[in-house]
Design an enzyme around this catalytic site. Structure first.
Site, PDB file in Angstrom:
ATOM      1  N   GLU A  49       0.813  -1.226   0.000  1.00 31.13           N
ATOM      2  CA  GLU A  49       0.000   0.000   0.000  1.00 31.13           C
ATOM      3  C   GLU A  49       0.844   1.272   0.000  1.00 31.13           C
ATOM      4  OE1 GLU A  49      -0.444  -2.604   1.951  1.00 31.13           O
ATOM      5  OE2 GLU A  49      -2.516  -3.300   1.799  1.00 31.13           O
ATOM      6  N   PHE A 111     -11.226  -6.914  14.557  1.00 32.07           N
ATOM      7  CA  PHE A 111     -10.184  -7.414  13.659  1.00 32.07           C
ATOM      8  C   PHE A 111      -9.811  -6.341  12.630  1.00 32.07           C
ATOM      9  CE2 PHE A 111      -9.021  -9.677   9.678  1.00 32.07           C
ATOM     10  CZ  PHE A 111      -7.795 -10.158  10.113  1.00 32.07           C
ATOM     11  N   GLN A 112      -8.541  -6.046  12.528  1.00 32.74           N
ATOM     12  CA  GLN A 112      -7.986  -5.041  11.597  1.00 32.74           C
ATOM     13  C   GLN A 112      -8.594  -3.658  11.797  1.00 32.74           C
ATOM     14  OE1 GLN A 112      -7.969  -6.830   7.596  1.00 32.74           O
ATOM     15  NE2 GLN A 112      -5.920  -7.622   8.075  1.00 32.74           N
ATOM     16  N   LYS A 161     -17.421  -0.355   6.803  1.00 33.08           N
ATOM     17  CA  LYS A 161     -17.951  -1.392   5.913  1.00 33.08           C
ATOM     18  C   LYS A 161     -19.456  -1.227   5.717  1.00 33.08           C
ATOM     19  CE  LYS A 161     -17.063  -6.218   4.911  1.00 33.08           C
ATOM     20  NZ  LYS A 161     -16.417  -7.462   5.342  1.00 33.08           N
ATOM     21  N   MET A 473      24.476   8.391   0.665  1.00 33.68           N
ATOM     22  CA  MET A 473      24.390   9.715   1.285  1.00 33.68           C
ATOM     23  C   MET A 473      24.718   9.642   2.777  1.00 33.68           C
ATOM     24  SD  MET A 473      24.125  12.832   0.845  1.00 33.68           S
ATOM     25  CE  MET A 473      23.269  13.517  -0.573  1.00 33.68           C
TER      26      MET A 473
HETATM   27  C1  LIG Z   1      18.973  14.373   0.387  1.00 32.76           C
HETATM   28  C2  LIG Z   1      18.264  15.683   0.130  1.00 32.76           C
HETATM   29  C3  LIG Z   1      19.000  16.822  -0.132  1.00 32.76           C
HETATM   30  C4  LIG Z   1      18.377  18.018  -0.451  1.00 32.76           C
HETATM   31  N1  LIG Z   1      19.146  19.097  -0.803  1.00 32.76           N
HETATM   32  C5  LIG Z   1      18.535  20.198  -1.300  1.00 32.76           C
HETATM   33  C6  LIG Z   1      19.302  21.287  -1.842  1.00 32.76           C
HETATM   34  O1  LIG Z   1      20.523  21.261  -1.874  1.00 32.76           O
HETATM   35  N2  LIG Z   1      18.635  22.339  -2.350  1.00 32.76           N
HETATM   36  C7  LIG Z   1      17.253  22.399  -2.366  1.00 32.76           C
HETATM   37  O2  LIG Z   1      16.686  23.354  -2.889  1.00 32.76           O
HETATM   38  N3  LIG Z   1      16.522  21.408  -1.828  1.00 32.76           N
HETATM   39  C8  LIG Z   1      17.122  20.307  -1.319  1.00 32.76           C
HETATM   40  N4  LIG Z   1      16.350  19.286  -0.838  1.00 32.76           N
HETATM   41  C9  LIG Z   1      14.878  19.432  -0.850  1.00 32.76           C
HETATM   42  C10 LIG Z   1      14.381  20.216   0.360  1.00 32.76           C
HETATM   43  O3  LIG Z   1      14.376  19.373   1.488  1.00 32.76           O
HETATM   44  C11 LIG Z   1      12.963  20.776   0.103  1.00 32.76           C
HETATM   45  O4  LIG Z   1      12.091  19.727  -0.230  1.00 32.76           O
HETATM   46  C12 LIG Z   1      12.912  21.780  -1.038  1.00 32.76           C
HETATM   47  O5  LIG Z   1      13.928  22.729  -0.919  1.00 32.76           O
HETATM   48  C13 LIG Z   1      11.564  22.459  -1.051  1.00 32.76           C
HETATM   49  O6  LIG Z   1      11.419  23.217  -2.201  1.00 32.76           O
HETATM   50  P1  LIG Z   1      10.226  24.267  -2.326  1.00 32.76           P
HETATM   51  O7  LIG Z   1      10.227  25.146  -1.132  1.00 32.76           O
HETATM   52  O8  LIG Z   1      10.352  24.873  -3.664  1.00 32.76           O
HETATM   53  O9  LIG Z   1       8.946  23.314  -2.421  1.00 32.76           O
HETATM   54  P2  LIG Z   1       7.794  22.971  -1.366  1.00 32.76           P
HETATM   55  O10 LIG Z   1       8.333  22.424  -0.129  1.00 32.76           O
HETATM   56  O11 LIG Z   1       6.843  22.125  -2.136  1.00 32.76           O
HETATM   57  O12 LIG Z   1       7.138  24.357  -1.064  1.00 32.76           O
HETATM   58  C14 LIG Z   1       6.374  25.007  -2.033  1.00 32.76           C
HETATM   59  C15 LIG Z   1       5.741  26.243  -1.432  1.00 32.76           C
HETATM   60  O13 LIG Z   1       4.938  26.842  -2.441  1.00 32.76           O
HETATM   61  C16 LIG Z   1       3.668  27.164  -1.881  1.00 32.76           C
HETATM   62  N5  LIG Z   1       2.660  27.104  -2.938  1.00 32.76           N
HETATM   63  C17 LIG Z   1       1.979  26.024  -3.370  1.00 32.76           C
HETATM   64  N6  LIG Z   1       1.116  26.375  -4.336  1.00 32.76           N
HETATM   65  C18 LIG Z   1       1.270  27.693  -4.527  1.00 32.76           C
HETATM   66  C19 LIG Z   1       0.646  28.627  -5.377  1.00 32.76           C
HETATM   67  N7  LIG Z   1      -0.314  28.271  -6.240  1.00 32.76           N
HETATM   68  N8  LIG Z   1       1.030  29.930  -5.302  1.00 32.76           N
HETATM   69  C20 LIG Z   1       1.983  30.321  -4.422  1.00 32.76           C
HETATM   70  N9  LIG Z   1       2.611  29.460  -3.578  1.00 32.76           N
HETATM   71  C21 LIG Z   1       2.252  28.175  -3.637  1.00 32.76           C
HETATM   72  C22 LIG Z   1       3.443  26.134  -0.801  1.00 32.76           C
HETATM   73  O14 LIG Z   1       2.521  26.608   0.161  1.00 32.76           O
HETATM   74  C23 LIG Z   1       4.846  25.925  -0.248  1.00 32.76           C
HETATM   75  O15 LIG Z   1       5.124  26.803   0.807  1.00 32.76           O
HETATM   76  C24 LIG Z   1      16.962  18.083  -0.469  1.00 32.76           C
HETATM   77  C25 LIG Z   1      16.217  16.956  -0.155  1.00 32.76           C
HETATM   78  C26 LIG Z   1      16.846  15.751   0.130  1.00 32.76           C
HETATM   79  C27 LIG Z   1      16.007  14.549   0.399  1.00 32.76           C
HETATM   80  C1  LIG Z   2      12.828   5.529   4.337  1.00 33.51           C
HETATM   81  C2  LIG Z   2      14.140   6.166   4.629  1.00 33.51           C
HETATM   82  N1  LIG Z   2      14.997   5.614   5.507  1.00 33.51           N
HETATM   83  C3  LIG Z   2      16.195   6.191   5.739  1.00 33.51           C
HETATM   84  C4  LIG Z   2      16.563   7.341   5.112  1.00 33.51           C
HETATM   85  C5  LIG Z   2      17.917   8.008   5.398  1.00 33.51           C
HETATM   86  N2  LIG Z   2      18.720   8.028   4.157  1.00 33.51           N
HETATM   87  C6  LIG Z   2      18.840   9.124   3.390  1.00 33.51           C
HETATM   88  S1  LIG Z   2      19.764   8.879   2.025  1.00 33.51           S
HETATM   89  C7  LIG Z   2      20.088   7.294   2.469  1.00 33.51           C
HETATM   90  C8  LIG Z   2      20.966   6.409   1.639  1.00 33.51           C
HETATM   91  C9  LIG Z   2      20.365   6.074   0.317  1.00 33.51           C
HETATM   92  O1  LIG Z   2      21.116   5.022  -0.241  1.00 33.51           O
HETATM   93  P1  LIG Z   2      20.886   4.593  -1.732  1.00 33.51           P
HETATM   94  O2  LIG Z   2      19.443   4.363  -1.990  1.00 33.51           O
HETATM   95  O3  LIG Z   2      21.803   3.471  -2.080  1.00 33.51           O
HETATM   96  O4  LIG Z   2      21.278   5.915  -2.543  1.00 33.51           O
HETATM   97  P2  LIG Z   2      22.741   6.618  -2.638  1.00 33.51           P
HETATM   98  O5  LIG Z   2      22.799   7.663  -1.586  1.00 33.51           O
HETATM   99  O6  LIG Z   2      23.759   5.561  -2.449  1.00 33.51           O
HETATM  100  O7  LIG Z   2      22.747   7.216  -4.005  1.00 33.51           O
HETATM  101  C10 LIG Z   2      19.458   6.975   3.686  1.00 33.51           C
HETATM  102  C11 LIG Z   2      19.553   5.673   4.373  1.00 33.51           C
HETATM  103  C12 LIG Z   2      15.624   7.896   4.225  1.00 33.51           C
HETATM  104  N3  LIG Z   2      15.854   9.052   3.588  1.00 33.51           N
HETATM  105  N4  LIG Z   2      14.441   7.284   3.971  1.00 33.51           N
END
Ligand SMILES: Cc1cc2nc3c(=O)[nH]c(=O)nc-3n(C[C@H](O)[C@H](O)[C@H](O)COP(=O)(O)OP(=O)(O)OC[C@H]3O[C@@H](n4cnc5c(N)ncnc54)[C@H](O)[C@@H]3O)c2cc1C
Ligand SMILES: Cc1ncc(C[n+]2csc(CCOP(=O)(O)OP(=O)(O)O)c2C)c(N)n1
Ligand SMILES: [Mg+2]
Length: 569
Positions: A49, A111-112, A161, A473
Site C-alpha cells: 500500500e 479485527f484489523q 464497511k 548519502m
Molecule cells: C537528500 C536531500 C537533499 C536536499 N538538498 C537540497 C538542496 O541542496 N537544495 C534544495 O533546494 N533542496 C534540497 N532538498 C529538498 C528540500 O528538502 C525541500 O524539499 C525543497 O527545498 C523544497 O522546495 P520548495 O520550497 O520549492 O517546495 P515545497 O516544499 O513544495 O514548497 C512550495 C511552497 O509553495 C507554496 N505554494 C503552493 N502552491 C502555490 C501557489 N499556487 N502559489 C503560491 N505558492 C504556492 C506552498 O505553500 C509551499 O510553501 C533536499 C532533499 C533531500 C532529500
Molecule cells: C525511508 C528512509 N529511511 C532512511 C533514510 C535516510 N537516508 C537518506 S539517504 C540514504 C541512503 C540512500 O542510499 P541509496 O538508496 O543506495 O542511494 P545513494 O545515496 O547511495 O545514491 C538513507 C539511508 C531515508 N531518507 N528514507
C-alpha cells in the site's frame, strides 16, 4: 436514485474525473471492490500500500490532477502512512480511501481496526471518517476540493464497511461541498504590491528564489516575464527545477545544501530576495542566523502559515503565485542590472561549468557520468523520477530540466523507496512521456516488488540503478562528520539484472563508461521496461556541501577542482 455506498464511491470518483486508482484489497474494503465491476475506473493492483500512495503522488505530480489510492483497514491503512506524509511535505494532491470496520465495532479492537484518521491527522491536509452511505457523496466532493485547492495536499477518507454496504438516495448536485471555514482563495492588499514594487525598483542585487509553488500554480510564463522584465537572476529549489528552463540565461541553478557554489554566494550577497512559491526549507537556507543578512525579503506564497515561519520577510504577498505575478509584473520597470549579473559570472569562476565529458576515462564509472549521458541521450526531454540520496543530488546537478513536471522527487520527507512506485503513477498519468527512474541500490530495495506492477500493467519504464554498494548519502555524512566509521552503510544487494529477469524484465549490468551511451540508446528503443544496473564508483561524494547548521556560503568543496568543472553544451 437509490445506490449502495460502494457504488456511490466509484460514481463520485468518476465524476471527479478519476480514470485510474492504485490499490490493494482486504476485508473492510471488499464491498467497494465488489462494486468496481459497475465502474469504468481502471484499478491497478500494487504490491504494497505504500506503493499505492507513491503512485497516486507520482500521478498527481506528473499531471497536476488528484491521484487516488485505495486500501483496506488496519495494516492496509497504516502501510499508507509514509506515502501520505511524503505527499503532505511536498504539497501533492492525493485522496486516500481506506475501508474501516463496521461502525458498531469502532472502538472495540475489532479485527484489523485501527484509528487511521487519528494516525494521519498531522500528515493530512484534512481527513474524514464516514459511517453512513448518505454522507459519502458530499465527503468525496469535499475531499477532492480540499486536496486540489489552495496549497494542495493529501486527504484521507475512511469508510466503514456498513457505509459501503447500505443504500441511500444518491444526488450528486445536492452533495456540493460546504466548507465555510476554508478559504483558499486569498489575495494581497494593494498596499503590499506597492511595497514589493518599491523594493524591486530600488534593489541593486536582487535574486529570485523559485520554488515548487511556481509549478503548482502554473506560473511559468509569469515568472519568465518577471525575470526578463526586471533583469533578475534566478536560483532554484530542488522541487522548483523545471519551473524556469535550466537553459534560460538568467537561471543560475540550484541553491542550498548541494546547490551550486555560486548560487549560494549570490544569495548571501544579494540585497533583495524575491521568494516565489518556496518555503525556506533548512536544506535551502543553511544557518538562519547568517542567511542573506543584507537582503530585504519579499515572499509570494499561498499558505499564510509559511510567512515568517523560518525567515522573517519585509513584504508578504499571500495568494496564488500566477495571479499575484499577473498583477505585479506589468508594473515592474526594466532596469539594467548588468553590473550585478557580471559580478555573479565572476563568482562562477572555474566551477561554472561541469564538463565531466572532457575528463579522461580513468576506467571508473561515475554516477555523474551516467546521469549526464542519460540527459544528453534523452535531450533533456525525459520525465525523471528519482529516489533519495546521492544519486538524487547528482540528478539535480547533471540532468538539466527545461520543462515543469519533468522531475519528480521526494524533497521534504526524503522518502527512500519513492521512485519506482512514483514513476508508475507518472507513467499512467502521462503514457506518452519517456519515464526514467534514477534510484539508489538502497532505495530500490525498499519498494522493488512494484516491478511486478510494472509488468502486470505493461508499462514502458526505464530504471537506472546507481549501484554504489552503499547507503551512499549516509556514508558521505559518516565520511565527513563521523571519522569514516561506515556503520551500517555497506549494502549487499542481489544481482539486480537477474532479479529483473525473474520478473520478465530486460536488464543489463554496466561497469564501463564506454557502455553507457549504447546501453541507454538500446533501452530507449526497447518496447518494454528495462532495468540497468550501473556499478558506479563506491566512495564518490556529492559536492559542494553545506554542512547542516553551517552558513550557506560555507561549503565543503571537492578537493580536486578539475573534477567538479565541466562544460555543458
Ligand atoms: C537528500 C536531500 C537533499 C536536499 N538538498 C537540497 C538542496 O541542496 N537544495 C534544495 O533546494 N533542496 C534540497 N532538498 C529538498 C528540500 O528538502 C525541500 O524539499 C525543497 O527545498 C523544497 O522546495 P520548495 O520550497 O520549492 O517546495 P515545497 O516544499 O513544495 O514548497 C512550495 C511552497 O509553495 C507554496 N505554494 C503552493 N502552491 C502555490 C501557489 N499556487 N502559489 C503560491 N505558492 C504556492 C506552498 O505553500 C509551499 O510553501 C533536499 C532533499 C533531500 C532529500
Ligand atoms: C525511508 C528512509 N529511511 C532512511 C533514510 C535516510 N537516508 C537518506 S539517504 C540514504 C541512503 C540512500 O542510499 P541509496 O538508496 O543506495 O542511494 P545513494 O545515496 O547511495 O545514491 C538513507 C539511508 C531515508 N531518507 N528514507
Ligand atoms: Mg547506494
Amino acid at each position: 436514485m437509490k445506490k449502495i455506498g460502494a457504488e456511490i464511491l466509484w460514481e463520485c470518483l468518476e465524476r471527479e474525473g478519476v480514470k485510474t486508482v492504485f490499490g490493494y484489497p482486504g476485508g473492510a474494503i471488499l464491498p467497494a471492490y465488489d462494486a468496481l465491476k459497475h465502474s469504468k475506473i481502471h484499478h491497478i493492483l500494487v504490491r504494497h500500500e505504500q506503493g499505492a500512495t507513491h503512485m497516486a503522488d507520482g500521478f498527481a505530480r506528473a499531471s497536476g490532477q488528484v491521484g487516488v489510492a485505495v486500501a483496506t483497514s488496519g495494516p492496509g491503512a497504516t502501510n499508507m502512512v509514509t506515502g501520505i506524509a511524503t505527499a503532505m511535505m511536498d504539497s501533492s494532491p492525493i485522496v486516500c480511501i481506506t475501508g474501516q470496520v463496521g461502525s458498531k465495532l469502532i472502538g472495540s479492537d475489532a479485527f484489523q481496526e485501527t484509528d487511521i484518521t487519528g494516525i494521519t491527522l498531522p500528515i493530512t491536509k484534512h481527513n474524514y471518517l464516514v459511517t453512513r452511505a448518505d454522507e459519502l457523496a458530499r465527503t468525496i466532493r469535499e475531499a477532492f476540493y480540499v486536496a486540489r485547492s489552495g496549497r494542495p495536499g493529501p486527504v484521507l477518507i475512511d469508510i466503514t464497511k456498513d457505509a459501503q454496504q447500505s443504500s441511500c438516495d444518491f444526488n450528486w448536485e445536492a452533495a456540493k461541498p460546504q466548507l465555510p471555514g476554508y478559504r483558499p482563495d486569498l489575495s494581497p492588499e494593494a498596499a503590499e504590491y506597492k511595497k514589493a514594487l518599491d523594493l524591486i525598483q530600488n534593489a541593486k542585487r536582487p535574486v529570485i528564489l523559485l520554488g515548487q509553488g511556481a509549478i503548482l500554480s502554473g506560473a511559468q510564463r509569469e515568472v519568465r516575464d518577471l525575470v526578463e522584465r526586471g533583469g533578475i537572476p534566478v536560483a532554484m529549489t530542488l522541487l522548483g527545477l523545471g519551473a524556469l528552463p535550466a537553459s534560460h540565461p538568467m537561471n543560475l541553478g540550484m541553491m542550498g545544501m548541494h546547490g551550486e557554489a555560486w548560487v549560494n554566494h549570490t544569495i548571501q550577497e544579494a540585497d533583495l530576495l524575491i521568494a516565489l512559491g518556496m518555503r525556506f526549507d533548512d536544506r535551502v537556507t543553511g544557518n538562519l542566523k547568517t542567511y542573506a543578512t543584507n537582503a530585504k525579503k519579499i515572499h509570494v506564497e499561498i499558505d499564510p502559515a509559511e510567512i515568517n515561519k523560518n525567515v522573517k520577510v519585509d513584504v508578504a504577498l499571500v495568494g496564488d503565485l500566477r495571479e499575484v505575478l499577473q498583477k505585479l509584473v506589468p508594473r515592474v520597470e526594466s532596469i539594467d542590472r548588468s553590473e550585478w549579473l557580471d559580478s555573479i559570472d565572476k563568482l562562477k569562476g572555474d566551477s561554472a561549468v561541469r564538463d565531466i565529458q572532457n575528463l579522461p576515462d580513468n576506467g571508473h564509472l561515475y554516477a555523474a557520468h551516467v546521469i549526464n549521458d542519460i540527459w544528453r541521450q534523452t535531450k533533456g526531454n525525459a520525465l525523471v523520477v528519482t529516489d533519495v540520496g546521492q544519486h538524487q543530488m547528482w540528478e539535480a546537478q547533471y540532468y538539466k530540466h527545461d520543462q515543469p513536471r519533468s522531475l519528480i522527487t521526494s524533497g521534504g520527507l526524503g522518502t527512500m523507496g519513492f521512485a519506482l512506485p512514483a514513476a508508475i503513477g507518472a507513467k499512467v498519468a502521462r503514457p506518452d512521456a519517456e519515464v526514467w527512474v534514477i534510484v539508489g541500490d538502497g532505495g530500490f530495495q525498499m519498494t522493488m516488488p512494484e516491478l511486478a506492477t510494472i509488468v502486470q500493467e505493461n508499462l514502458k519504464i526505464n530504471i537506472a540503478i546507481i549501484n554504489n554498494g552503499y547507503l551512499g548519502m549516509v556514508r558521505q555524512w559518516q565520511e565527513f562528520f563521523y571519522e569514516r566509521n561506515y556503520a551500517a552503510t555497506p549494502l549487499l544487494s542481489p544481482d539486480f539484472a537477474k532479479l529483473a529477469g525473474a520478473y520478465g524484465i530486460r536488464a543489463e549490468t554496466v561497469t564501463q563508461r564506454s557502455q553507457v551511451v549504447p546501453v541507454v540508446e538500446s533501452t530507449r528503443k526497447h518496447n518494454g521496461p528495462v532495468l540497468l544496473d550501473f556499478r558506479v564508483e563506491q566512495e564518490d561524494t556529492v559536492y559542494p556541501m553545506v554542512a547542516a547548521g553551517s552558513a550557506l556560503n560555507d561549503m565543503i568543496r571537492r578537493p580536486n577542482p578539475l573534477e567538479e568543472t565541466a562544460a555543458d553544451e
